[in-house]
Design a protein around this motif. Structure first.
Motif, short mmCIF file in Angstrom:
data_model
loop_
_atom_site.label_atom_id
_atom_site.label_comp_id
_atom_site.label_asym_id
_atom_site.label_seq_id
_atom_site.Cartn_x
_atom_site.Cartn_y
_atom_site.Cartn_z
N PRO A 137 45.95 -37.19 -86.13
CA PRO A 137 45.62 -36.12 -85.17
C PRO A 137 44.97 -34.93 -85.85
N ASP A 138 44.01 -34.30 -85.16
CA ASP A 138 43.39 -33.09 -85.67
C ASP A 138 44.25 -31.86 -85.41
N ARG A 139 45.22 -32.00 -84.50
CA ARG A 139 46.16 -30.93 -84.24
C ARG A 139 47.57 -31.50 -84.25
N VAL A 140 48.49 -30.78 -84.89
CA VAL A 140 49.87 -31.26 -84.96
C VAL A 140 50.83 -30.12 -84.66
N ILE A 141 51.96 -30.47 -84.08
CA ILE A 141 53.04 -29.51 -83.89
C ILE A 141 53.73 -29.31 -85.23
N LEU A 142 53.96 -28.05 -85.60
CA LEU A 142 54.57 -27.74 -86.89
C LEU A 142 56.09 -27.72 -86.78
N PHE A 143 56.72 -28.27 -87.84
CA PHE A 143 58.18 -28.31 -87.92
C PHE A 143 58.58 -27.74 -89.28
N PRO A 144 59.49 -26.77 -89.34
CA PRO A 144 59.84 -26.14 -90.62
C PRO A 144 60.72 -27.04 -91.49
N ARG A 164 62.86 -33.94 -80.28
CA ARG A 164 62.94 -34.83 -79.12
C ARG A 164 61.63 -34.79 -78.32
N HIS A 165 61.03 -33.62 -78.23
CA HIS A 165 59.75 -33.50 -77.52
C HIS A 165 58.68 -34.37 -78.19
N VAL A 166 58.62 -34.32 -79.53
CA VAL A 166 57.62 -35.11 -80.26
C VAL A 166 57.89 -36.60 -80.06
N ALA A 167 59.15 -37.00 -80.10
CA ALA A 167 59.51 -38.42 -79.95
C ALA A 167 59.14 -38.93 -78.56
N GLU A 168 59.23 -38.06 -77.55
CA GLU A 168 59.02 -38.50 -76.17
C GLU A 168 57.58 -38.29 -75.68
N LYS A 169 56.91 -37.24 -76.18
CA LYS A 169 55.64 -36.85 -75.58
C LYS A 169 54.41 -37.00 -76.47
N VAL A 170 54.59 -36.99 -77.79
CA VAL A 170 53.43 -36.94 -78.69
C VAL A 170 53.01 -38.36 -79.09
N PRO A 171 51.75 -38.72 -78.91
CA PRO A 171 51.27 -40.06 -79.32
C PRO A 171 51.53 -40.32 -80.80
N LEU A 183 52.13 -34.83 -92.85
CA LEU A 183 52.22 -35.50 -91.55
C LEU A 183 53.39 -36.47 -91.59
N VAL A 184 54.28 -36.35 -90.63
CA VAL A 184 55.52 -37.14 -90.63
C VAL A 184 55.62 -37.91 -89.33
N ARG A 185 56.07 -39.15 -89.43
CA ARG A 185 56.28 -39.98 -88.24
C ARG A 185 57.76 -40.17 -87.98
N ILE A 186 58.16 -40.07 -86.73
CA ILE A 186 59.54 -40.36 -86.35
C ILE A 186 59.67 -41.88 -86.20
N LEU A 187 60.44 -42.49 -87.07
CA LEU A 187 60.63 -43.94 -87.01
C LEU A 187 61.71 -44.32 -86.00
#
Length: 266
Positions: free
Chosen positions: A20-27, A53-60, A90-94
């Protein structure tokens, strides 16, 4: 809809996977996350758990950007200054699950370095425009020598630090480490280096430079382990000597009592 592009680095992410060219940041508060790392995350109720939870449910692709917040004790915050380091992972939720107590438990994997280009707030979340610089790698004798030096220092640390020895043995045995950059990341993550020192490793896109920095951290780690072992031995010897002296004094006291000498001395 977010703009995306395909990755050209088959060593980290499959070609068909989209960056993704844009990502939600997580500290990442404690230490930076490195590409290749698989790690658990447990969160109680709060904004960070909601964000995950938002990233797991909504982010491709269930992808988000882990970034290390800057620590500036005693310094007033400048609203125009980025409060995070510019290079993150960049991190993926497995896997993600919520237990009966509402605790969020997740398993994540670091995928690739990115550099923040811009940051904006959207729906209460920080959304960053990012780029993915290619690693600068030159297959040279110096890089090979640094790689061998890192492997050798890791094995030396294993002898002094049983906590990491099993993890190191498994990792060293199952990998041929043909990717020096990945080896450097793995080795850095095992050290007790400060968050700032580890961020410097994450910032290093030039592999030779990264290997040099990691080797210095490993040598420092080895020195600390050797010093810790030396101090432990000195303490054990001192305690053993004190114990021997105590037992000898007790034996001498009992003998004197048996011979009636203890009373005479008093």
């Amino acid at each position: 809809k977010e703009n995306t592009r395909k990755d050209s680095d088959p060593g980290l992410i499959p070609a068909q996977e989209i960056l993704p060219d844009r990502v939600i940041l997580f500290p990442a508060d404690a230490k930076p996350v490195f590409p290749g790392m698989i790690f658990p995350l447990i969160l109680s109720h709060g904004p960070e758990a909601d964000l995950l939870r938002h990233v797991a449910e909504k982010v491709p692709g269930q992808l988000l950007g882990f970034v290390l917040p800057r620590e500036t004790p005693g310094k007033e915050k400048d609203e125009n200054e980025l409060q995070f380091y510019r290079v993150g992972t960049l991190v993926r939720i497995l896997k993600l699950q919520i237990n009966e107590d509402g605790i969020t438990q997740a398993l994540l994997q670091g995928r690739r370095r990115f550099r923040i280009v811009s940051v904006a707030e959207q729906d209460g979340r920080l959304l960053a425009g990012v780029e993915y610089p290619e690693e600068i790698f030159e297959d040279s004798d110096e890089v090979k020598a640094l790689t061998l030096a890192i492997l050798g220092t890791l094995r030396s640390i294993m002898k002094h630090n049983p906590i990491f020895s099993e993890e190191m043995k498994m990792a060293l045995a199952r990998s041929d480490w043909g990717n020096p950059g990945r080896l450097a990341d793995f080795a850095a993550a095992l050290t007790s280096s400060s968050r700032e020192e580890l961020q410097e490793i994450l910032d290093a896109f030039e592999v030779r430079h990264r290997l040099n920095k990691v080797l210095l951290l490993l040598r420092k780690e080895l020195d600390i382990n050797e010093l810790k072992e030396k101090i432990s031995h000195q303490i054990e010897e001192r305690i053993s000597k004190q114990q021997r002296e105590f037992f000898l004094r007790e034996q001498l006291r009992v003998i004197k009592q048996e011979l009636g000498l203890e009373k005479e001395e008093k």
